[in-house]
Design an enzyme around this catalytic site. Sequence first.
Site, PDB file in Angstrom:
ATOM      1  N   HIS A   1      -6.177 -20.054 -17.449  1.00  0.00           N
ATOM      2  CA  HIS A   1      -6.672 -19.606 -16.153  1.00  0.00           C
ATOM      3  C   HIS A   1      -7.039 -18.128 -16.206  1.00  0.00           C
ATOM      4  O   HIS A   1      -6.318 -17.316 -16.789  1.00  0.00           O
ATOM      5  CB  HIS A   1      -5.611 -19.813 -15.063  1.00  0.00           C
ATOM      6  CG  HIS A   1      -5.698 -21.161 -14.410  1.00  0.00           C
ATOM      7  ND1 HIS A   1      -5.031 -22.251 -14.913  1.00  0.00           N
ATOM      8  CD2 HIS A   1      -6.374 -21.599 -13.317  1.00  0.00           C
ATOM      9  CE1 HIS A   1      -5.278 -23.308 -14.132  1.00  0.00           C
ATOM     10  NE2 HIS A   1      -6.090 -22.938 -13.179  1.00  0.00           N
TER      11      HIS A   1
ATOM     12  N   LEU B   1      -1.854   7.917  10.725  1.00  0.00           N
ATOM     13  CA  LEU B   1      -3.073   7.231  11.146  1.00  0.00           C
ATOM     14  C   LEU B   1      -4.024   8.178  11.856  1.00  0.00           C
ATOM     15  O   LEU B   1      -3.626   9.240  12.365  1.00  0.00           O
ATOM     16  CB  LEU B   1      -2.720   6.070  12.079  1.00  0.00           C
ATOM     17  CG  LEU B   1      -1.961   4.898  11.461  1.00  0.00           C
ATOM     18  CD1 LEU B   1      -1.463   3.961  12.558  1.00  0.00           C
ATOM     19  CD2 LEU B   1      -2.847   4.135  10.476  1.00  0.00           C
TER      20      LEU B   1
ATOM     21  N   SER C   1      -4.623  10.079   4.167  1.00  0.00           N
ATOM     22  CA  SER C   1      -4.033   9.774   2.848  1.00  0.00           C
ATOM     23  C   SER C   1      -3.176   8.512   2.919  1.00  0.00           C
ATOM     24  O   SER C   1      -1.954   8.576   2.840  1.00  0.00           O
ATOM     25  CB  SER C   1      -3.237  10.962   2.317  1.00  0.00           C
ATOM     26  OG  SER C   1      -2.397  11.542   3.287  1.00  0.00           O
TER      27      SER C   1
END
Length: 622
Positions: free
Chosen positions: A103, A457, A530
């Site tokens: 695979h 954020l 970051s």
Amino acid sequence: MALPDSGPSARGLLRFLTCGSVDDGKSSLIGRLLFEARAIMDDQMAKLDRDSRKHGTTGAAPDLALLVDGLQAEREQGITIDVAYRFFGTPRRKFIVADTPGHEQYTRNMATGASTADLAIILVDARKRLLPQTFRHSRIAALLGIRHVVLAVNKMDLVGYDQAVFEAIRAAYAPLAQGLGFRSVESIPVSALNGCNIAGAPASTMPWYQGVTLLPYLETVDITPAAPGPFRMPVQHVIRVAPDFRGYAGTIAGGTVAPGDSVVVLPSGRASRVGRIVTMAGDLPRAGAGQAVTLTLADDVDIARGDLLASAESPPEFADQLAADLVWMAETPLLPGRRYLLRVGTSETGVAITALKHEIDIATGEPRAARALAMNAIGRVTLGLDRAIPFDPYESCRETGGFILIDRESGDVLAAGMIRHALRRASNIAWQGFSVDRAARARLKGHQGAAIWFTGLSGSGKSTLADRLDRALVREGCHTYVLDGDNIRHGLNRDLGFTEADRVENIRRVAEVARLFVDAGLIVIVSFISPFRADRAMARSLFEPGRFFEVFVDTPLEECERRDPKGLYAKARAGKLPNFTGIDQPYEPPETPELRIMTGELSPEAGAERLLGLLRGGGILP
């Protein structure tokens, strides 16, 4: 990735692997080899009969593939998902065989098996002919130093033992093999299920083939290297069993050694002579590659695990900037600029991928431009190491030229690498010192230089806190500068987008700038989302301990989206701003920041006061 040797000198030992696409019959082939070599005990045959009735695919006959497919998941799915090693022998030779998975997602397992193999059996299903995995496995085998290949065209019984099918496959494979520089390529038509052309004389079902059969070929193929190479031995352990005995244990990676030989210890560069070659069976007059020995030296030299003993007449190269080929094994992509651990032999050091030169096209072998390497991709990179290491080009010595890359946080193996050469242009560059140093700048400014790294954020309040801290520091007479994520993208990083690769480079550049500012004695305030821990860890690694302060501006996504000061969340929700952190890109919060500020509980002014306290406590402010 090395396997233990089966004897003191490995003479007569062949390490080989089987590889190919899914369901090409690799496990069946190995099972048939074990059967023909009479390497299956009576109790194993009894168990095989029981397992065949439960899991087998060959009707009433024993399913020889089950001798190798040892994992329960493999037996249930009928595929190989791990590297299965088997040891067997004939009167003419001993063997270690690695059955590697077909695979694509398990290509890393195939690379593991290839790293110590002398020969590769590349299976091709006669019905399917050459497939992408045939090309991929052939290239990985060549990259990892395998110089002998058997092209086993399997399942000839399912194409009526047709010679034309075999000849077409052999002809199609020839240009690939020639381009990869294999020393020998032997093509054999086989039926592993029926035992055709596996051992003994050529099968009567294929009277048109009068070449060698598989097992006799494996017994006789000459794998002797063109030249033994100079002596190399990574030190695995320092042995002190008596006050007057100090020995250095390891497995000889290349060349030979004898008492009286001149050796050099790296990286220290100290020279000495070999005193004794000690083994459990007694002292030896000479030892060679593959032997595990303990050496004593004529001089009292400071040696530790990770050092390398090498021939003084032919020492390895020494560099901290290298060109290398990588087989990337991780699900997360390789991104230039990220930092990893590099392990070569018993030595380990920090490393960054300073450039991804190109990716290698699996089908053609041609280089093509790339900004990242996905799982199972192969590429040429440049490496920047934290310190210079001794090495040999991989084609000269696998053990001192091969390495693995390790994730700093998880410890997972991410890639197998092969050093090609040092970057000479980098080795000619030295850091230029100046009379005015960091301490002088600190005395002039009245405080130490440091980096305050705000992460969180978009909309969390990073820029607001950075502004308040900057104003508070200036009031105290400090020399500062703010590096803001949006402002930097107007100039220095205006060429970068918001893909993961661009974000890594974004942080790398600003971290280098911040390091220079700190060296100048400034308190630099960095305000960047970051989002990735690995990139923030890279930034931290550029600074001396106590000069980098990670500040997590912890504001819930719902609150950031409610604030949405620049309207970015609205655009992201509308699908107009792809790769936006918190919406369709992840954010990895810090695990142990120096300070965590929850803007919903503290005013910007109160947050700035906490930051001033952090800097005073860290010795940055008087």
